[in-house]
Design a protein around this motif. Structure first.
Motif, PDB file in Angstrom:
ATOM      1  N   SER A  37       0.829  -1.202   0.000  1.00  0.00           N
ATOM      2  CA  SER A  37       0.000   0.000   0.000  1.00  0.00           C
ATOM      3  C   SER A  37       0.866   1.257   0.000  1.00  0.00           C
ATOM      4  O   SER A  37       0.547   2.239  -0.677  1.00  0.00           O
ATOM      5  CB  SER A  37      -0.935  -0.020   1.218  1.00  0.00           C
ATOM      6  OG  SER A  37      -1.793   1.084   1.210  1.00  0.00           O
ATOM      7  N   MET A  48      -3.508  -2.944  -6.370  1.00  0.00           N
ATOM      8  CA  MET A  48      -2.690  -1.762  -6.098  1.00  0.00           C
ATOM      9  C   MET A  48      -1.426  -1.801  -6.956  1.00  0.00           C
ATOM     10  O   MET A  48      -1.008  -0.797  -7.541  1.00  0.00           O
ATOM     11  CB  MET A  48      -2.310  -1.719  -4.609  1.00  0.00           C
ATOM     12  CG  MET A  48      -3.492  -1.569  -3.669  1.00  0.00           C
ATOM     13  SD  MET A  48      -3.058  -1.142  -1.943  1.00  0.00           S
ATOM     14  CE  MET A  48      -2.390  -2.666  -1.316  1.00  0.00           C
ATOM     15  N   ARG A  82      -0.444   0.818  -9.824  1.00  0.00           N
ATOM     16  CA  ARG A  82       0.742   1.676  -9.782  1.00  0.00           C
ATOM     17  C   ARG A  82       1.557   1.556 -11.063  1.00  0.00           C
ATOM     18  O   ARG A  82       2.039   2.538 -11.609  1.00  0.00           O
ATOM     19  CB  ARG A  82       1.623   1.317  -8.572  1.00  0.00           C
ATOM     20  CG  ARG A  82       2.927   2.110  -8.490  1.00  0.00           C
ATOM     21  CD  ARG A  82       2.642   3.594  -8.286  1.00  0.00           C
ATOM     22  NE  ARG A  82       3.831   4.426  -8.441  1.00  0.00           N
ATOM     23  CZ  ARG A  82       4.182   5.020  -9.575  1.00  0.00           C
ATOM     24  NH1 ARG A  82       3.437   4.880 -10.646  1.00  0.00           N
ATOM     25  NH2 ARG A  82       5.261   5.767  -9.630  1.00  0.00           N
ATOM     26  N   THR A 140      -5.075   3.301  -7.013  1.00  0.00           N
ATOM     27  CA  THR A 140      -4.147   3.646  -5.921  1.00  0.00           C
ATOM     28  C   THR A 140      -4.599   4.888  -5.154  1.00  0.00           C
ATOM     29  O   THR A 140      -3.817   5.791  -4.885  1.00  0.00           O
ATOM     30  CB  THR A 140      -2.694   3.841  -6.434  1.00  0.00           C
ATOM     31  OG1 THR A 140      -2.623   5.035  -7.199  1.00  0.00           O
ATOM     32  CG2 THR A 140      -2.221   2.669  -7.252  1.00  0.00           C
ATOM     33  N   THR A 167       2.938   1.481  -3.470  1.00  0.00           N
ATOM     34  CA  THR A 167       2.073   1.860  -4.593  1.00  0.00           C
ATOM     35  C   THR A 167       1.355   3.181  -4.316  1.00  0.00           C
ATOM     36  O   THR A 167       0.473   3.571  -5.061  1.00  0.00           O
ATOM     37  CB  THR A 167       1.013   0.764  -4.859  1.00  0.00           C
ATOM     38  OG1 THR A 167       0.204   0.625  -3.678  1.00  0.00           O
ATOM     39  CG2 THR A 167       1.652  -0.571  -5.177  1.00  0.00           C
ATOM     40  N   THR A 195      -0.946   3.912  -2.297  1.00  0.00           N
ATOM     41  CA  THR A 195      -2.398   3.756  -2.258  1.00  0.00           C
ATOM     42  C   THR A 195      -2.975   4.292  -0.953  1.00  0.00           C
ATOM     43  O   THR A 195      -3.837   5.169  -0.958  1.00  0.00           O
ATOM     44  CB  THR A 195      -2.788   2.272  -2.433  1.00  0.00           C
ATOM     45  OG1 THR A 195      -2.240   1.796  -3.646  1.00  0.00           O
ATOM     46  CG2 THR A 195      -4.295   2.126  -2.458  1.00  0.00           C
TER      47      THR A 195
END
Ligand SMILES: [K+]
Ligand SMILES: [K+]
Lengths: 437, 437
Positions: free
Chosen positions: B49, B405, B409, B382, B52, B54
């Motif tokens: 997370s 994710m 990305r 993301t 990326t 996110t």
């Protein structure tokens, strides 16, 4: 003045006129079982739903309308299913009039056929085929519906004719008040209805080829793709329903019923009949139904949606991109780049229409997301299934849904091209045998 | 052996390795405030997370991780935002090594730039610009956050640096435990964060042009389209929120706050910070947010989604079809047919990914439609906004979201092309200046 009207516009206007006529007929006190006449919005919505063979209703078909009303709805479904232009052609042929090229073009556009040659013959064949399938279906239903002849032969005949027309034209209107839910475990009725629905969803080109050619490898690329995609969708839909509903709506039913009911749920994606109410389905299947409705029926058929061939082409195109291939190939034949582009365009345009309509109805009507999305896709794909919000819509929402049904029946690209007015159809002329949209 | 690895594959592998390293670091007992170490799935999900950018989380960033953990997350966000390749280039340049063409290609692919010439200079500029904006933002936040310096200068510096990096890289991670909800009425903080988010979402090409060119008509077609679409989305989103929430979450707030909060909701579509919790929004706005997230940020930026230029191109293409025109024109320049086709392809592929992932998670996790759809789009774009189901997901669901994710990305087309392995990028070589996807 008439000469200035382009075929596409003429098509739109014709549908609108029939729609208006249907609305007026349904507004007659004669058509309603209640005292006084049906309101304009109710009559218009019902007429539009019938003409576009959608099947969404705001009044219960069985109880609100008289026999006269039922006949009007039945005729509207048949006109919508056969296509106004096919009917006009037949009339002209019977009157012995010559059909000139402009008119042929118009029919080709209405039913989205490959060429203009032999259109008259084609339309006659459509008519015969329709009568044959509807007649056979009605006869079979005559043996299957319990207590059918109790109210006399006229009522009984109307009942089976109405449902045969409704099924083959994928309309989904019913005279039971609860669709086919009272007959959930009647294997015969379910088999007949879902066979008629599926035949109607294939399109006449495919049906004719099936009747005449019969050998898989001699079928056109178009027909093979239609059969492949339709088969795949019905298979995926049935298995998904069977597995996810095994301990729910299918619990307690014998295995044969479990299977038939599961296949029925997949088959009804183009017609809108129910034998299990939509709200009883599990939520993942409801979402799958939204996708299946969006994909819709096949080109030149009575159904809506982006069409099976469009979906097939798009999936194949994505698959070739994933595999790093340039050409989109099916059964050793290459699909034209133009068809691929048209496919992506139709999907995106239909998606945008769904998104904007859903947002609009949610905002104005204050209704929750999933039922609105379901209703919008159902209308645009002229399916007629509903999570039950049709009757909660204000006139604004009804008009949006009505327009979606209209656009869905005529085809989003055709509507766009007609509204553009230039008739310079960018994606209209194809080099290959796959029909899109 | 290394020579056989293609640039695209190298990119994927590099991200995966950094992801793995981040996971290991976050699994150290040193990183967790709780006794023992964090589980593999929690550490992997958090690392992915962060890398990326996110911002979806299953443990509360503020309380679960130690200062060490916060630094790891911060570094991962910065690596993810700047792009591994940009960082590698800078390192090589500083070491005085020559950068040969193969490497330049790789950077171009990672950041999706027009040409390979001047890539080194570009990367350095990116680095300087990032430091400049993040530094300015952090400094401003240093004056704005209340009670910031109470726990000493180190804690305070970490806090503002963390949020500056999180904002400019559109990550949405926070150290408050409640995103920016405690500062909903702090106009300064909201203004700084949403300005940094928006600058980060434009992409470096546009930022550079804005710094260097400054005159609208001298900007490239690409930059003008990015600014136009970004402006339009923020405007539509803000107005929609303002009107629909006037008597709800905005009730009682002064007009200035009403406006700032509304613009913030539209700006956060690429970052995932909240000052009003997602579940407090009205449902139509939640749906609009799904659409805005799907559209996403601009090419070459830190954000995901199908990209503003893709959306702009597709809307323009549909508009020209509606108007019966052949060419897709913006600001008196024609967009190449290839870009248009690529745009439709990206939208349809992203849509398919969303549909399949949503159906999968709904079925396996038994969670309702809208929150799952929201989460899936949020992950794929993301964004990191959530209706609160992230913590309810099983490892299966977390892995699906994690993969989304990653794909989001790196870009769906890049992933597809890399997986295809042939590197015969069908839609990779464009003739015009609009970047898609
Ligand atoms: K229908
Ligand atoms: K984010």
């Amino acid at each position: 003045m008439l000469k200035k009207i382009k075929p596409g516009q003429f098509l739109l206007i014709s549908y609108a006129l029939v729609d208006l006529m249907g609305t007026i007929l349904l507004m007659l006190p004669l058509a309603s079982t209640e005292s006084g006449s049906t309101s304009l919005i109710e009559a218009w919505f019902t007429a539009t739903s019938a003409l576009t063979v959608t099947g969404l209703t705001i009044v219960t078909t069985a109880s609100h309308w008289t026999t006269f009303g039922h006949v009007v709805i039945m005729v509207l479904m048949q006109i919508g299913g056969l296509g106004l232009m096919a009917i006009a052609t037949i009339t002209l042929t019977m009157l012995g009039l010559r059909i000139h090229l402009g008119h042929r073009l118009l029919i080709a556009q209405d039913r989205n056929y490959f060429d203009m040659y032999g259109v008259v013959r084609l339309v006659l064949n459509i008519f015969v085929l329709t009568l044959f399938i509807e007649g056979t279906g009605a006869a079979l239903l005559g043996f299957l519906f319990p207590d059918l002849w109790e109210n006399g032969p006229i009522e009984g005949l109307l009942f089976i004719t109405f449902h045969a027309i409704s099924a083959f034209n994928g309309a989904g209107f019913d005279l039971t008040g609860q669709s086919l839910e009272p007959y959930r475990y009647n294997i015969g009725i379910n088999l007949v209805i879902m066979t008629m629905i599926t035949l109607g969803s294939l399109g006449y080109v495919v049906l004719q080829e099936l009747f005449l050619v019969r050998k898989w490898h001699r079928l056109s690329l178009h027909s093979r793709m239609v059969l492949l995609v339709t088969g795949a969708i019905i298979l995926v839909g049935s298995i998904f329903y069977f597995v996810s509903e095994f301990h729910r709506t299918l619990a307690g039913a014998p295995w044969a019923d479990k299977i038939i009911i599961s296949v029925f749920q997949a088959a009804t994606r183009t017609a809108g009949f129910t034998n299990v109410p939509v709200t009883a389905w599990n939520e993942p299947f409801i979402f799958l139904m939204i996708i299946m409705m969006f994909i819709g029926a096949s080109p030149g058929s009575v159904g809506g949606g982006v069409k099976t061939t469009t979906f097939g082409t798009v999936v194949l195109a994505v698959w070739s991109i994933v595999r790093g291939k340039k050409a989109v190939v099916l059964f050793e034949r290459e699909i034209a780049q133009e068809s691929v582009t048209k496919g992506f365009t139709v999907v995106v345009m239909a998606g945008m229409l769904v998104v904007v309509s859903t947002l609009l109805i949610m905002t104005v009507e204050g209704l929750p997301f999933m039922p609105v999305l379901f209703e919008v896709v159902s209308a645009m794909a002229t399916v007629g299934l509903s999570m039950g919000i049709t009757t909660q819509l204000s006139p604004f929402g009804l008009i949006v849904i009505g327009i979606l049904m209209f656009v869905g029946r005529i085809g989003i690209l055709t509507v766009v091209v007609v509204l553009a007015g230039t008739e310079k159809r960018r994606f209209q002329y194809m080099k290959e045998d796959i029909l899109i949209g």
